[in-house]
Structure formats: structure tokens, C-alpha cells
Write a protein that holds these residues in place. Structure first.
Motif, mmCIF file in Angstrom:
data_model
loop_
_atom_site.group_PDB
_atom_site.id
_atom_site.type_symbol
_atom_site.label_atom_id
_atom_site.label_comp_id
_atom_site.label_asym_id
_atom_site.label_seq_id
_atom_site.Cartn_x
_atom_site.Cartn_y
_atom_site.Cartn_z
ATOM 1 N N ALA A 1 -39.844 -53.397 32.643
ATOM 2 C CA ALA A 1 -40.731 -53.398 31.218
ATOM 3 C C ALA A 1 -39.717 -53.330 30.208
ATOM 4 O O ALA A 1 -39.856 -54.131 29.195
ATOM 5 N N ASP A 2 -38.708 -52.131 30.152
ATOM 6 C CA ASP A 2 -37.851 -51.881 29.367
ATOM 7 C C ASP A 2 -36.881 -53.233 29.053
ATOM 8 O O ASP A 2 -36.773 -53.660 27.888
ATOM 9 N N TRP A 3 -36.243 -53.678 30.440
ATOM 10 C CA TRP A 3 -35.500 -54.741 29.996
ATOM 11 C C TRP A 3 -36.109 -55.850 29.605
ATOM 12 O O TRP A 3 -35.572 -56.666 28.761
ATOM 13 N N MET A 4 -37.340 -56.417 29.893
ATOM 14 C CA MET A 4 -38.009 -57.434 29.262
ATOM 15 C C MET A 4 -38.222 -57.185 27.995
ATOM 16 O O MET A 4 -38.040 -58.003 26.928
ATOM 17 N N HIS A 5 -38.761 -56.150 27.360
ATOM 18 C CA HIS A 5 -38.867 -55.659 26.128
ATOM 19 C C HIS A 5 -37.520 -55.760 25.202
ATOM 20 O O HIS A 5 -37.693 -56.603 24.427
ATOM 21 N N GLU A 6 -36.464 -55.344 25.839
ATOM 22 C CA GLU A 6 -35.224 -55.673 24.851
ATOM 23 C C GLU A 6 -34.959 -56.986 24.880
ATOM 24 O O GLU A 6 -34.120 -57.293 23.996
ATOM 25 N N HIS A 7 -35.495 -57.768 25.721
ATOM 26 C CA HIS A 7 -35.000 -59.241 25.887
ATOM 27 C C HIS A 7 -35.963 -60.192 25.326
ATOM 28 O O HIS A 7 -35.780 -61.350 25.636
ATOM 29 N N ASP A 8 -36.972 -59.678 24.573
ATOM 30 C CA ASP A 8 -38.156 -60.261 23.872
ATOM 31 C C ASP A 8 -38.698 -61.273 25.004
ATOM 32 O O ASP A 8 -39.307 -62.266 24.673
ATOM 33 N N TYR A 9 -38.897 -60.711 26.204
ATOM 34 C CA TYR A 9 -39.895 -61.531 27.094
ATOM 35 C C TYR A 9 -41.272 -60.695 27.008
ATOM 36 O O TYR A 9 -41.261 -59.706 26.912
ATOM 37 N N THR A 10 -42.273 -61.423 27.025
ATOM 38 C CA THR A 10 -43.596 -60.739 26.986
ATOM 39 C C THR A 10 -44.349 -60.982 28.257
ATOM 40 O O THR A 10 -45.379 -60.570 28.232
ATOM 41 N N HIS A 11 -44.136 -62.013 28.989
ATOM 42 C CA HIS A 11 -44.661 -62.668 30.217
ATOM 43 C C HIS A 11 -43.704 -62.913 31.179
ATOM 44 O O HIS A 11 -42.672 -63.376 30.921
ATOM 45 N N LEU A 12 -44.270 -62.733 32.671
ATOM 46 C CA LEU A 12 -43.220 -62.852 33.383
ATOM 47 C C LEU A 12 -42.947 -64.425 33.708
ATOM 48 O O LEU A 12 -42.001 -64.807 34.106
ATOM 49 N N ASP A 13 -43.951 -65.122 33.356
ATOM 50 C CA ASP A 13 -43.886 -66.803 33.613
ATOM 51 C C ASP A 13 -42.515 -67.278 32.686
ATOM 52 O O ASP A 13 -42.100 -68.092 32.817
ATOM 53 N N GLN A 14 -42.296 -66.303 31.457
ATOM 54 C CA GLN A 14 -40.994 -66.865 31.048
ATOM 55 C C GLN A 14 -39.841 -66.559 31.838
ATOM 56 O O GLN A 14 -38.811 -67.375 31.527
#
Ligand SMILES: Cc1cc2nc3c(=O)[nH]c(=O)nc-3n(C[C@H](O)[C@H](O)[C@H](O)COP(=O)(O)O)c2cc1C
Length: 330
Positions: A287-300
Motif C-alpha cells: 500500500a505504501d509503495w502504491m501510494h508513493e507511486h500514485d497508484y490508487t487501484h490494482l488494475d493500474q
């Protein structure tokens, strides 16, 4: 951050699943995994050998000729502590379902169609939410062709599929001449997912005692790359869901698996090495990594580095092979 994932018809909070192993069949450990955020559990497998053993034992009790196969029985491995016979396995499903709020996926490990006609039905009736069929087979018979081996494996899956309506995933070994073709045949048998891959436990040789020693090493992240390549090749080319098993130890491994095209990833060795709490670490770091890289959804993320979508798909295939070998410097 939305990590929700649908796998085998089950709505999961996130895609990181404790895979089949010693932690998931034990009620108190499975509870700990649930407390640390497990979205579901995959039980350790009921092995065909255990069913055969039980059936033979029942037969032996009534057959005077039992001695004739007593020796053969001794070749079958003794069930380890957490390995359950068929009746206990079914009872364990019921306990787990009662103790947990998350879905319970049962697992069977078989090689022959006859082994799998009856137990999947009983497993479904016991309340399992889905079934993983583990095709753990070593093709060592020089008189059986690869086509015959594949047909037999498919027949096992068909046998498991017959008469049950819970979703099925098939856990595959990596040794197929044409994995995509075998997967396309599985699509027609009515399974929902494939799990890449089984790990084979390789025997070692004790050179002093002249003994063959079965060895069980936990995995390392080095095992991930084989899975990433095949996920990347299959993603977008099969309607089946893809689950990664093997080499998931850190959140970066989870991210790579998702980018290659995994619907879910499974982890066993990582949890055995670091304890059930490691699941929460993987989840937090993802979750932290996705947040830092501006991903909000797994499909991205999912499949963005698959063969179809990667900016350099040839790197997934053979064409870079010579280049990689030539790049080696002593
Ligand atoms: C001690 C142990 C027991 C396992 N038991 C099973 C099993 O019953 N059924 C199964 O399909 N896989 C079983 N596996 C294999 C794991 O589910 C998994 O596929 C493999 O360990 C690779 O994942 P990992 O790298 O996360 O460990 C077992 C693995 C370990 C280490």
C-alpha cells in the motif's frame, strides 16, 4: 487505496494469500493469519496417497490377502503432523469455516483421475469455498508420451470438476513443452484459475551413507523470475485468473507479480520464515509503495509489464539470450 480483488469468484480484501502449507490448515494459525489481514486461506493438500492409504487400510481389515500389499503400503510416506487423512481433512474444513470469517480454499494433490472422483464432492459438501487441484507429477516413465501425460492430468481435473459447483484453480508444475497450450486446454475443462507454479522438492544424495535424502528448502526470491516470465506470457491470452506461487518474500515481489499479470499472489516460505505477521508487513509495504507511486487501484498495476503491455516484450522471450550471455564479465 483500493486493493480489492476477485479470485475464484471470491471477493478478497487484497491479493496476497497465504498459500497451501503448514500454517493454513491449523485452526489457531489460520486465525492468526486472519488477524494479520489474510483475505482467505488455502489449506495444505489432501494427498491422493493418503486417500489410497485409507482405502487400502480399510480393505486390509477385511481381506485375508492383506499381507500381499502390506509391503507396498510401507512405501507410502507417513502423514506428517499436519497432514490429515480424508475424514480428518473434511472435518478440518468444517472447523476452519466455523472459526474464520474469510473464505477457505481446500486443496487436493492428485495424479490419477480415479483418485479425484469422490473427494472434491465431499470437500465441497464440507463447505470449502473453492478448490485448488495440485497437479504434482514427475513424468519419469519413458513409455508415456508428453501428450499422454497431459491427457491424464486433464482427466484428473475433469474428474475433480465433475459434480461440484465451487470454483477450481489448478496448480501447475513448470515442466510443460507448451504451457500456453495446456492452459488453453484447461480453459475447456471448466476451471477458473491456474496457479504458477508448484515447487518440486528435489532429493539430494548422501555420498557417505549412499542414501537418497529428501530435502525441503524454503524458497528464495530467486524463484520469482520463472513465475514472472510465464505470468507475463499468459496474461491477456487466457480468460483464466492467474495466481503466483513461489518466491514471494517482500512487497516488491508482490508488485512484480501483479505487474506481470497475477490476479493474486500466494506466499508460504515467507510466512514460515518470518511468522504470520509478515503478511501485514507485505500488505502495508504494498500500500505504501502504491501510494508513493500514485497508484490508487490494482488494475493500474496488473499486467502493465506483461508480454502484451511491456515496452520491451522481447526481453521476456529468448531474443535477448545471447546478449545476456555475452554481457557476462568475469
Ligand atoms: C512445508 C511446506 C508444505 C507445503 N505443503 C503444500 C501442500 O500441501 N499443497 C500444495 O499445493 N503446496 C504445498 N506447499 C507448496 C507451497 O504452497 C508453495 O507452492 C511453494 O512453497 C512455493 O511458494 P513459496 O515460495 O511462497 O514458499 C508446501 C510448501 C512448504 C514449504
Amino acid at each position: 487505496m483500493n486493493l480489492e480483488t476477485t479470485y475464484l469468484g471470491l471477493k478478497l480484501k487484497h491479493p496476497i494469500i497465504p498459500g497451501a502449507g503448514p500454517l493454513t490448515g491449523d485452526v489457531s494459525k489460520a486465525r492468526q493469519l486472519e488477524d494479520h489481514g489474510a483475505p482467505c486461506v488455502i489449506m495444505s493438500s489432501l494427498f491422493e496417497e493418503q486417500i489410497v492409504r485409507e482405502q487400502r487400510a480399510a480393505f486390509a481389515a477385511i481381506d485375508e490377502a492383506a499381507d500381499s500389499f502390506a509391503e507396498a503400503l510401507s512405501y507410502l510416506p507417513e502423514p506428517e503432523g499436519y497432514r490429515l487423512g480424508p475424514d480428518d481433512y473434511l472435518a478440518r474444513i468444517t472447523y476452519l469455516k466455523a472459526a474464520l470469517d474469510i473464505p477457505v480454499i481446500a486443496s487436493v494433490n492428485g495424479i490419477s483421475p480415479d483418485g479425484w472422483r469422490e473427494y472434491p464432492k465431499l470437500i465441497a459438501a464440507a463447505g470449502a469455498d473453492a478448490l485448488e487441484v495440485n497437479l504434482y507429477h514427475l513424468a519419469a516413465d519413458r513409455y508415456e508420451s508428453s501428450a499422454e501425460v497431459e491427457e491424464r492430468l486433464l482427466e484428473s481435473v475433469r474428474a475433480a470438476r465433475e459434480g461440484i459447483d465451487i470454483p477450481i484453480a489448478v496448480k501447475l508444475p513448470p515442466f510443460f513443452t507448451s504451457l500456453p497450450h495446456f492452459v488453453s486446454r484447461l480453459e475447456k475443462v471448466g476451471v477458473q484459475a491456474v496457479v504458477l507454479f508448484n515447487r518440486f522438492y528435489q532429493p539430494d544424495i548422501d555420498i557417505e551413507e549412499l542414501r537418497t535424502e529428501p530435502t525441503l528448502h524454503l524458497s528464495s526470491p530467486a524463484e520469482l523470475n520463472l513465475r514472472l516470465r510465464w505470468l507475463a506470457i499468459l496474461h491477456g491470452r487466457t480468460p483464466l485468473e492467474l495466481s503466483l506461487s513461489g518466491g514471494i518474500h517482500a512487497a516488491t515481489d508482490v508488485i512484480k507479480g501483479l505487474m506481470a499479470g497475477a490476479t493474486t499472489v500466494q506466499t508460504v516460505s515467507g510466512l514460515l520464515l518470518h511468522g504470520p505477521g509478515h503478511l501485514a508487513v507485505l500488505l502495508r509495504d504494498l500500500a505504501d509503495w502504491m501510494h508513493e507511486h500514485d497508484y490508487t487501484h490494482l488494475d493500474q498495476l496488473r499486467g502493465c509489464m506483461s508480454h502484451q503491455n511491456a515496452p520491451d516484450p522481447e526481453a521476456i522471450e529468448r531474443s535477448n539470450y545471447a546478449q545476456i550471455l555475452n554481457s557476462w564479465t568475469a
